[in-house]
Design a protein around this motif. Structure first.
Motif, PDB file in Angstrom:
ATOM      1  N   VAL A   1       3.860   9.674  14.956  1.00 19.82           N
ATOM      2  CA  VAL A   1       3.845   9.051  13.631  1.00 19.82           C
ATOM      3  C   VAL A   1       3.033   7.772  13.736  1.00 19.82           C
ATOM      4  O   VAL A   1       3.163   7.019  14.699  1.00 19.82           O
ATOM      5  CB  VAL A   1       5.278   8.728  13.139  1.00 19.82           C
ATOM      6  N   ALA A   2       2.192   7.532  12.732  1.00 20.94           N
ATOM      7  CA  ALA A   2       1.403   6.295  12.675  1.00 20.94           C
ATOM      8  C   ALA A   2       1.622   5.636  11.326  1.00 20.94           C
ATOM      9  O   ALA A   2       1.629   6.315  10.286  1.00 20.94           O
ATOM     10  CB  ALA A   2      -0.079   6.596  12.874  1.00 20.94           C
ATOM     11  N   GLU A   3       1.818   4.318  11.352  1.00 21.80           N
ATOM     12  CA  GLU A   3       1.948   3.526  10.127  1.00 21.80           C
ATOM     13  C   GLU A   3       1.046   2.305  10.266  1.00 21.80           C
ATOM     14  O   GLU A   3       1.309   1.437  11.097  1.00 21.80           O
ATOM     15  CB  GLU A   3       3.392   3.085   9.901  1.00 21.80           C
ATOM     16  N   TYR A   4      -0.006   2.274   9.441  1.00 27.70           N
ATOM     17  CA  TYR A   4      -0.980   1.192   9.500  1.00 27.70           C
ATOM     18  C   TYR A   4      -0.908   0.375   8.217  1.00 27.70           C
ATOM     19  O   TYR A   4      -1.043   0.916   7.113  1.00 27.70           O
ATOM     20  CB  TYR A   4      -2.402   1.745   9.667  1.00 27.70           C
ATOM     21  N   ASP A   5      -0.704  -0.914   8.379  1.00 27.43           N
ATOM     22  CA  ASP A   5      -0.737  -1.850   7.259  1.00 27.43           C
ATOM     23  C   ASP A   5      -2.191  -1.957   6.798  1.00 27.43           C
ATOM     24  O   ASP A   5      -3.076  -2.273   7.596  1.00 27.43           O
ATOM     25  CB  ASP A   5      -0.222  -3.212   7.752  1.00 27.43           C
ATOM     26  N   THR A   6      -2.459  -1.654   5.546  1.00 27.80           N
ATOM     27  CA  THR A   6      -3.841  -1.641   5.047  1.00 27.80           C
ATOM     28  C   THR A   6      -3.946  -2.445   3.756  1.00 27.80           C
ATOM     29  O   THR A   6      -3.946  -1.883   2.657  1.00 27.80           O
ATOM     30  CB  THR A   6      -4.330  -0.200   4.804  1.00 27.80           C
ATOM     31  N   PRO A   7      -4.045  -3.782   3.864  1.00 24.33           N
ATOM     32  CA  PRO A   7      -4.169  -4.598   2.654  1.00 24.33           C
ATOM     33  C   PRO A   7      -5.354  -4.205   1.773  1.00 24.33           C
ATOM     34  O   PRO A   7      -5.282  -4.318   0.557  1.00 24.33           O
ATOM     35  CB  PRO A   7      -4.334  -6.023   3.197  1.00 24.33           C
ATOM     36  N   VAL A   8      -6.440  -3.710   2.390  1.00 30.44           N
ATOM     37  CA  VAL A   8      -7.599  -3.284   1.604  1.00 30.44           C
ATOM     38  C   VAL A   8      -7.195  -2.185   0.627  1.00 30.44           C
ATOM     39  O   VAL A   8      -7.659  -2.144  -0.504  1.00 30.44           O
ATOM     40  CB  VAL A   8      -8.733  -2.802   2.539  1.00 30.44           C
ATOM     41  N   LEU A   9      -6.310  -1.280   1.068  1.00 32.42           N
ATOM     42  CA  LEU A   9      -5.827  -0.207   0.199  1.00 32.42           C
ATOM     43  C   LEU A   9      -4.609  -0.625  -0.621  1.00 32.42           C
ATOM     44  O   LEU A   9      -4.212   0.083  -1.542  1.00 32.42           O
ATOM     45  CB  LEU A   9      -5.463   1.028   1.032  1.00 32.42           C
ATOM     46  N   GLY A  10      -3.994  -1.742  -0.246  1.00 35.70           N
ATOM     47  CA  GLY A  10      -2.823  -2.225  -0.970  1.00 35.70           C
ATOM     48  C   GLY A  10      -1.544  -1.471  -0.645  1.00 35.70           C
ATOM     49  O   GLY A  10      -0.598  -1.491  -1.421  1.00 35.70           O
ATOM     50  N   GLU A  11      -1.504  -0.806   0.509  1.00 37.47           N
ATOM     51  CA  GLU A  11      -0.316  -0.045   0.876  1.00 37.47           C
ATOM     52  C   GLU A  11      -0.269   0.156   2.387  1.00 37.47           C
ATOM     53  O   GLU A  11      -1.245  -0.074   3.083  1.00 37.47           O
ATOM     54  CB  GLU A  11      -0.335   1.326   0.197  1.00 37.47           C
ATOM     55  N   THR A  12       0.895   0.613   2.858  1.00 35.04           N
ATOM     56  CA  THR A  12       1.017   1.016   4.254  1.00 35.04           C
ATOM     57  C   THR A  12       0.720   2.497   4.326  1.00 35.04           C
ATOM     58  O   THR A  12       1.297   3.294   3.586  1.00 35.04           O
ATOM     59  CB  THR A  12       2.431   0.718   4.795  1.00 35.04           C
ATOM     60  N   LEU A  13      -0.186   2.851   5.197  1.00 32.99           N
ATOM     61  CA  LEU A  13      -0.579   4.238   5.386  1.00 32.99           C
ATOM     62  C   LEU A  13       0.353   4.859   6.413  1.00 32.99           C
ATOM     63  O   LEU A  13       0.473   4.351   7.525  1.00 32.99           O
ATOM     64  CB  LEU A  13      -2.020   4.274   5.878  1.00 32.99           C
ATOM     65  N   ARG A  14       1.035   5.957   6.062  1.00 32.43           N
ATOM     66  CA  ARG A  14       1.938   6.655   6.987  1.00 32.43           C
ATOM     67  C   ARG A  14       1.386   8.054   7.225  1.00 32.43           C
ATOM     68  O   ARG A  14       1.177   8.821   6.281  1.00 32.43           O
ATOM     69  CB  ARG A  14       3.348   6.726   6.425  1.00 32.43           C
TER      70      ARG A  14
END
Length: 152
Positions: free
Chosen positions: A37-50
Motif C-alpha cells: 500500500v502506498a499513500e503519498y501526500d500530494t498538495p499539488v492534487l489537493g489530496e492524499t493519493l492511496r
C-alpha cells in the motif's frame, strides 16, 4: 541490531528511488510485496493519493512519471527499526519533477514512513508513503532562458 538487514533495507529504498527516476518499472515492481500500500501526500492534487497493491503502485508511477517527465528523488537520514522479519523506516525526501510538456517544475520535501517485510528471503516494501513539509510549483515560462538537458 542486524547490520546486514539494515544495509539491505537501505539498498531497497535507494533501488526504489533509482527505478522511479530511471523509469525501470519491472525492477521497481520487485521492490514491493504483492499486497503493498502506498499513500503519498500530494498538495499539488489537493489530496492524499492511496494506491493498493503492487500493480496499482507501479501502474500509477508508469502513467504519471513516464518518459516525458524528468524526476530526481533523494532520500536520506534513515531511522530504521528492525524486529525479526519486519521493519519500519523514516526517511527524509527531497524531490524535483519537471514537466517539459506543460513547462512546469515541482519541488518539495517530505518524510517517508515505510514498513518492510522479509518476503521470500528478500526485504520488500509493504507500506510506503510520505507527508510533505513543503511543495512548490513554478512555470518554466517565468525563466525563459532556463533549459534542461537529460541523458534520455
Amino acid at each position: 541490531m542486524d547490520l546486514v538487514a539494515l544495509e539491505e533495507i537501505r539498498r531497497l529504498k535507494h533501488r526504489y528511488l533509482r527505478c522511479v527516476d530511471l523509469k525501470l518499472w519491472d525492477e521497481f515492481a520487485g521492490v514491493f510485496t504483492e499486497d503493498a500500500v502506498a499513500e503519498y501526500d500530494t498538495p499539488v492534487l489537493g489530496e492524499t493519493l492511496r494506491l493498493e497493491g503492487r500493480d496499482a503502485i507501479v501502474e500509477y508511477m508508469r502513467s504519471n512519471l513516464g518518459p516525458d517527465k524528468i524526476s530526481a528523488h533523494t532520500a536520506g537520514c534513515p531511522e530504521i527499526e528492525i524486529d525479526g522479519d519486519r521493519a519500519t523506516g523514516i526517511w527524509s525526501l527531497d524531490d524535483t519533477i519537471i514537466l517539459p510538456g506543460t513547462r512546469l517544475l515541482i519541488r518539495g520535501a517530505a518524510f517517508y514512513h515505510d514498513v518492510y517485510r522479509r518476503d521470500g528471503g528478500a526485504w520488500r516494501v509493504e507500506r510506503t508513503g510520505h507527508r510533505r513539509t513543503y511543495e512548490y510549483m513554478v512555470s518554466l515560462d517565468d525563466a525563459p532562458s532556463l533549459k534542461f538537458t537529460t541523458s534520455h
